[in-house]
Design a protein around this motif. Sequence first.
Motif, PDB file in Angstrom:
ATOM      1  N   ALA A  66       0.577  -1.227   0.253  1.00  0.00           N
ATOM      2  CA  ALA A  66       0.052  -0.066   0.355  1.00  0.00           C
ATOM      3  C   ALA A  66       0.861   1.263   0.155  1.00  0.00           C
ATOM      4  O   ALA A  66       1.769   1.998   0.711  1.00  0.00           O
ATOM      5  CB  ALA A  66      -0.728   0.474   1.475  1.00  0.00           C
ATOM      6  N   VAL A  67       0.383   1.930  -0.701  1.00  0.00           N
ATOM      7  CA  VAL A  67       1.034   3.365  -0.808  1.00  0.00           C
ATOM      8  C   VAL A  67       0.409   4.160  -0.738  1.00  0.00           C
ATOM      9  O   VAL A  67      -0.392   4.450  -0.934  1.00  0.00           O
ATOM     10  CB  VAL A  67       1.591   3.989  -2.627  1.00  0.00           C
ATOM     11  CG1 VAL A  67       2.663   5.223  -2.744  1.00  0.00           C
ATOM     12  CG2 VAL A  67       2.749   2.314  -2.841  1.00  0.00           C
ATOM     13  N   GLN A  68       0.778   5.808   0.914  1.00  0.00           N
ATOM     14  CA  GLN A  68       0.379   6.643   1.117  1.00  0.00           C
ATOM     15  C   GLN A  68       0.871   7.476   0.097  1.00  0.00           C
ATOM     16  O   GLN A  68       1.770   7.910   0.618  1.00  0.00           O
ATOM     17  CB  GLN A  68       0.338   6.465   2.294  1.00  0.00           C
ATOM     18  CG  GLN A  68      -1.199   7.284   2.998  1.00  0.00           C
ATOM     19  CD  GLN A  68      -1.341   7.269   4.347  1.00  0.00           C
ATOM     20  OE1 GLN A  68       0.229   6.845   4.754  1.00  0.00           O
ATOM     21  NE2 GLN A  68      -2.464   6.835   5.082  1.00  0.00           N
ATOM     22  N   GLU A  69       0.664   8.685   0.149  1.00  0.00           N
ATOM     23  CA  GLU A  69       0.706  10.495  -1.011  1.00  0.00           C
ATOM     24  C   GLU A  69       0.609  11.110   0.383  1.00  0.00           C
ATOM     25  O   GLU A  69       0.883  11.176   1.659  1.00  0.00           O
ATOM     26  CB  GLU A  69      -0.026  10.522  -2.067  1.00  0.00           C
ATOM     27  CG  GLU A  69       0.786   9.999  -3.017  1.00  0.00           C
ATOM     28  CD  GLU A  69       0.393  10.335  -4.509  1.00  0.00           C
ATOM     29  OE1 GLU A  69       0.331  11.791  -4.684  1.00  0.00           O
ATOM     30  OE2 GLU A  69      -0.667   9.701  -5.355  1.00  0.00           O
ATOM     31  N   ALA A  70       0.227  12.307  -0.202  1.00  0.00           N
ATOM     32  CA  ALA A  70      -0.630  12.935   1.148  1.00  0.00           C
ATOM     33  C   ALA A  70      -1.321  13.640   2.200  1.00  0.00           C
ATOM     34  O   ALA A  70      -1.568  12.184   2.040  1.00  0.00           O
ATOM     35  CB  ALA A  70      -0.609  14.812  -0.106  1.00  0.00           C
ATOM     36  N   SER A  71      -0.814  13.506   2.683  1.00  0.00           N
ATOM     37  CA  SER A  71      -1.430  14.000   4.328  1.00  0.00           C
ATOM     38  C   SER A  71      -3.035  14.545   4.355  1.00  0.00           C
ATOM     39  O   SER A  71      -3.041  15.820   4.028  1.00  0.00           O
ATOM     40  CB  SER A  71      -0.883  14.221   5.588  1.00  0.00           C
ATOM     41  OG  SER A  71      -2.334  14.230   6.486  1.00  0.00           O
ATOM     42  N   SER A  72      -4.217  13.602   4.071  1.00  0.00           N
ATOM     43  CA  SER A  72      -5.394  14.474   4.141  1.00  0.00           C
ATOM     44  C   SER A  72      -6.222  15.034   5.648  1.00  0.00           C
ATOM     45  O   SER A  72      -6.053  16.051   5.176  1.00  0.00           O
ATOM     46  CB  SER A  72      -6.120  13.844   3.938  1.00  0.00           C
ATOM     47  OG  SER A  72      -6.368  12.742   4.947  1.00  0.00           O
ATOM     48  N   ALA A  73      -5.230  14.504   6.483  1.00  0.00           N
ATOM     49  CA  ALA A  73      -5.055  15.625   7.582  1.00  0.00           C
ATOM     50  C   ALA A  73      -4.959  16.743   7.940  1.00  0.00           C
ATOM     51  O   ALA A  73      -5.495  17.499   8.342  1.00  0.00           O
ATOM     52  CB  ALA A  73      -4.199  14.494   8.825  1.00  0.00           C
ATOM     53  N   VAL A  74      -3.591  17.423   6.738  1.00  0.00           N
ATOM     54  CA  VAL A  74      -3.150  18.695   6.886  1.00  0.00           C
ATOM     55  C   VAL A  74      -4.574  19.656   5.817  1.00  0.00           C
ATOM     56  O   VAL A  74      -4.656  20.439   6.397  1.00  0.00           O
ATOM     57  CB  VAL A  74      -2.358  18.947   6.351  1.00  0.00           C
ATOM     58  CG1 VAL A  74      -1.686  20.255   5.863  1.00  0.00           C
ATOM     59  CG2 VAL A  74      -0.877  17.943   6.657  1.00  0.00           C
ATOM     60  N   ALA A  75      -4.914  18.855   5.733  1.00  0.00           N
ATOM     61  CA  ALA A  75      -6.337  19.871   4.263  1.00  0.00           C
ATOM     62  C   ALA A  75      -6.944  20.213   5.508  1.00  0.00           C
ATOM     63  O   ALA A  75      -8.245  21.177   5.625  1.00  0.00           O
ATOM     64  CB  ALA A  75      -6.924  19.003   3.181  1.00  0.00           C
ATOM     65  N   ALA A  76      -7.648  18.767   6.733  1.00  0.00           N
ATOM     66  CA  ALA A  76      -8.958  19.148   7.283  1.00  0.00           C
ATOM     67  C   ALA A  76      -8.500  20.163   7.952  1.00  0.00           C
ATOM     68  O   ALA A  76      -9.167  21.104   8.550  1.00  0.00           O
ATOM     69  CB  ALA A  76      -9.203  18.036   8.007  1.00  0.00           C
ATOM     70  N   GLU A  77      -7.199  20.247   8.624  1.00  0.00           N
ATOM     71  CA  GLU A  77      -6.608  20.958   9.286  1.00  0.00           C
ATOM     72  C   GLU A  77      -6.543  22.801   9.347  1.00  0.00           C
ATOM     73  O   GLU A  77      -7.389  23.313   9.399  1.00  0.00           O
ATOM     74  CB  GLU A  77      -4.715  21.068   9.573  1.00  0.00           C
ATOM     75  CG  GLU A  77      -5.162  22.203  10.689  1.00  0.00           C
ATOM     76  CD  GLU A  77      -3.312  21.818  10.916  1.00  0.00           C
ATOM     77  OE1 GLU A  77      -2.806  20.781  10.367  1.00  0.00           O
ATOM     78  OE2 GLU A  77      -3.051  22.279  11.934  1.00  0.00           O
ATOM     79  N   ILE A  78      -6.620  22.842   7.614  1.00  0.00           N
ATOM     80  CA  ILE A  78      -7.140  24.738   6.817  1.00  0.00           C
ATOM     81  C   ILE A  78      -7.937  24.837   6.346  1.00  0.00           C
ATOM     82  O   ILE A  78      -8.830  25.985   7.236  1.00  0.00           O
ATOM     83  CB  ILE A  78      -6.376  24.309   5.104  1.00  0.00           C
ATOM     84  CG1 ILE A  78      -4.214  24.191   4.820  1.00  0.00           C
ATOM     85  CG2 ILE A  78      -6.695  25.396   4.530  1.00  0.00           C
ATOM     86  CD1 ILE A  78      -3.755  24.322   3.972  1.00  0.00           C
TER      87      ILE A  78
END
Lengths: 388, 231
Positions: free
Chosen positions: A243-255
């Motif tokens: 499994a490959v993970q890219e960007a952190s969706s948590a960061v977008a949520a934080e914004i």
Amino acid sequence: MRLLEAAKRAGADLRARPVRSLMSSLGIAIGVAAVVAVLGVAQTNTQGLLNRLYALQDVLTVQSTGLAGGPSGVPLYALATVGRLAPVEAVAGVTQLDWTVTRSPLVPAGDTAGISVLAVEGDVPAATATQLLVGRELGPGDGLPVAVLGYQAARLLGIDRQLLPCRVWMDNRWVVVTGVLRPAPLAAVIDYSALVGYPFAQSAGAGLSGLGTMFVKVQPGSATAVSDIIPATAEPLTPVNVAVQEASSAVAAEIAARNSLDGLFLALVTVGVLVAGLGVANTLTVAVVEQRPEIGLARALGATRADIGLQFLSGGLILALGGALGGTVLGALGVLAYAWLASQLVIIPWEGVGAGIGAAVLVGVLASSYPAAKAASLPPSDVLRMVP
Amino acid sequence: MTAVPALELEKIGMEFGRTVRVRALSEVSLSIAPGEVCALTGPTGSGKSTLLAIMGTLERPSAGRVRVEGVDVATARDRTLARLRAQRIGFVFQTFQLHPRLSALGNVEQGLAYSAVSPSERRERAVAALADVGLADRAEHLPTQLSGGEQQRVAIARALAKEPSILLADEPTGNLDQAAAEMVVDLLLEGAGRQRALVLVTHNDALAGRLPRVVRLERGRLVADGSNAAA
Ligand SMILES: Nc1ncnc2c1ncn2[C@@H]1O[C@H](COP(=O)(O)OP(=O)(O)O)[C@@H](O)[C@H]1O
Ligand SMILES: [Mg+2]
């Protein structure tokens, strides 16, 4: 022309009561400063987060899914095969050991402060987009009892640069700490870990098979392309295991969360500016009452109702605009200070400045419309009320 | 010759107050020709100031008709009346009515502020008018830095700078000593005549006797209107 003359007279009237004028535009200034500062800090933050987000996207996290029931973990040889892909700049593998680490044998073994011990292979700082803060990295294939600490791990153990090199108690033996890493925003696991070389872990009796996690640093912009081919490269027989993970969706949520808080704050600021507008209205209404004879005099000397109304409207505009300009400067200074403290790029929110000044003009006109109408309706015979 | 009178009042009545009515003027009719000089006398409370305010369009009468240079005040728009006050009518009040925060020159300039005069011409004319009343050296002084006589001379300069066709003075010497009063009256009489009418309110009979026409009010009514042989 007529407006200019009216504004000049209004300015002279305001200058005659400097403290009162200053106080009533101060309310506007504080409101506008708050708008500019909030928007500016929010945008500075957003830009900073976006920058970090873009950097994160250049690091891929590869883990085993265990779906095909193959060997546990990502195979060691994946470091070599993935490392050979052209857009890949660095790879490293880490595997968590069930070891503990403390400052000395006297600390109870259970009291680990949540610090893990990772066996690592490859260039961890490069592969996780961080750097050595101080000291020396692990050597290639390090078989010596040495360790490098993640940023938070060093903090939790109470080890700072003056102490290096120093010993820590790890799995019933002393290990020398040679370096500390900077924060790795992508890999929180690195931040809270002590890193030792794979060969040393193996010689110390840790049973290692595959890699728990593989970090892959790729050239900017190639993250998606590389993540598509990593499974087949890392485990050609059972790519479904990878499994490959890219960007952190948590960061977008934080914004998003931060921006919605800004919205609430801006609503409060708007209320504040409206209250400040009432202050301006009050100042002008008092001025009209006080200056009845002078207004009557102007009417006796030929001023029209419009002349008088215009004079008080421009008085309100001067107070509001003066406040808005002062507030913009204050707010911009606030953003500058924040950006400097947080060492981020300065972003002056021009739409915030525009909105602040536009709102101030609106508030100025609204606040002065009643006093202006009242002043314009005073009769010229009020000149006779003037006492010597 | 059918020249339009400077001022024409027909059966002017004036009442103040809504609940308690005060009748200040009743059926006052009066015509003043262009350039005519006239004294308005009468005891205190007889309605002189009220009549002068009506002549100067500061008040609208509650009855009767007023024409200022042919303009019917009752039906004129605010702008028309404002232009009359700005260009045709000059006021001088008993208590001077100077703007407290403006210098002597500033006060004279304000007399021209609402007519179509450019700022530079305004300044020029104000300086000249102030020199005409002998106060060229006091231009920068505030009203509080001037004596009563000097303040009244500033007010006369303010009224004359616009070169009005009607000069209305309400007891201009009432607050002044003898010497200052004489200077003020001389300035007003110098300024009047030719094409400039003057209505001068006074209860000083000696002063009224110097003017060619004397109108007398008592309890709001016109009781005498005659020419003065001595003048
Ligand atoms: N604004 C006003 N409200 C009520 N009564 C007034 C007002 N102005 C004048 N009066 C009254 O009208 C009468 C005439 O006053 P005024 O014209 O000042 O007389 P004069 O100038 O001859 O002394 C007086 O009884 C005065 O009290
Ligand atoms: Mg009077």
